[in-house]
Design an enzyme around this catalytic site. Structure first.
Site, PDB file in Angstrom:
ATOM      1  CG  HIS A   1       0.475  -5.933   4.058  1.00  0.00           C
ATOM      2  ND1 HIS A   1      -0.059  -5.873   5.320  1.00  0.00           N
ATOM      3  CD2 HIS A   1       0.588  -4.646   3.650  1.00  0.00           C
ATOM      4  CE1 HIS A   1      -0.279  -4.615   5.655  1.00  0.00           C
ATOM      5  NE2 HIS A   1       0.103  -3.836   4.656  1.00  0.00           N
TER       6      HIS A   1
ATOM      7  CD  GLN B   1      -2.638  -1.487   2.478  1.00  0.00           C
ATOM      8  OE1 GLN B   1      -2.143  -1.324   3.588  1.00  0.00           O
ATOM      9  NE2 GLN B   1      -3.898  -1.834   2.325  1.00  0.00           N
TER      10      GLN B   1
ATOM     11  CG  HIS C   1       9.307   1.938   7.402  1.00  0.00           C
ATOM     12  ND1 HIS C   1      10.035   1.690   8.537  1.00  0.00           N
ATOM     13  CD2 HIS C   1       9.999   1.353   6.392  1.00  0.00           C
ATOM     14  CE1 HIS C   1      11.119   0.977   8.232  1.00  0.00           C
ATOM     15  NE2 HIS C   1      11.112   0.751   6.942  1.00  0.00           N
TER      16      HIS C   1
ATOM     17  CG  HIS D   1       4.632  -1.973   5.455  1.00  0.00           C
ATOM     18  ND1 HIS D   1       4.398  -0.632   5.668  1.00  0.00           N
ATOM     19  CD2 HIS D   1       3.425  -2.577   5.561  1.00  0.00           C
ATOM     20  CE1 HIS D   1       3.105  -0.440   5.885  1.00  0.00           C
ATOM     21  NE2 HIS D   1       2.485  -1.606   5.824  1.00  0.00           N
TER      22      HIS D   1
END
Lengths: 126, 126
Positions: free
Chosen positions: A75, A60, A71, A73
């Site tokens: 999933h 996202q 930050h 990332h």
């Protein structure tokens, strides 16, 4: 990084770059490579550990995509048949999850439960 | 690769590796790096071109994750405020989209419209 999930929820893992940047475009080429090679390894481990048969990888990238932590990332979610009524309800779950603030601590997994899971997963990388 | 979308739908792009493999784990390290570096470049272009302010990157890695084509690919979706009522309805849309088979060709964009869009996007990479 293990995602702090509630009991009974599907377990999943977040993979993030060592250098915190807000947007995916801010990562240097070697960081992009490292990040997704790490996600590939993590995916293989969590799919095996949680008896999944598929994986969802999702980034996202920015607030309008549902990013709530500044930050970058990934999933990484192990998937299996029938895990959600509609296949992509998993994304609603991710989204809802990030917004839950008022519920009871008893619904959440304990630090000890999470440490045990982290230790088990760590075994795949040694 | 432009995703064949209906008129009025959000436009997005698929990025896939040159060598077709079914699962993300099957990609060699240099292919993982190439794929996501390409996705990073494509993301920057489509975000700009479609006036987005965020991006969603998603890999449905295996049938239980919603994969319908046995060739690893990344969905790169420009996002903007209010594009979907609930943020993650975009995934329902992706999923539904892949399953629509019986509707009218008139609902879909023409080859010419898609070629024009591809030409416009190509400009970002020259």
């Amino acid at each position: 990084m293990l995602k702090k999930t509630k009991k009974q929820q599907l377990n999943y893992v977040l993979v993030c770059p060592l250098r915190p940047v807000e947007r995916f475009r801010d990562l240097h080429p070697n960081e992009v490579a490292d990040l997704f090679l790490a996600a590939q390894r993590v995916g293989t481990a969590v799919e095996k550990h949680f008896q999944g048969t598929s994986l969802t990888f999702s980034v996202q990238d920015g607030p309008e995509a549902g990013q709530t932590v500044k930050h970058v990332h990934i999933h990484v979610l192990p998937r299996k048949a029938g895990d959600f009524r509609r296949n992509d309800s998993i994304y609603d779950e991710l989204q809802k999850h990030d917004k839950e603030k008022e519920d009871s601590p008893a619904l959440w997994r304990s630090e000890e439960e999470m440490a045990a899971e982290a230790a088990a997963l760590r075994g795949y990388f040694q």
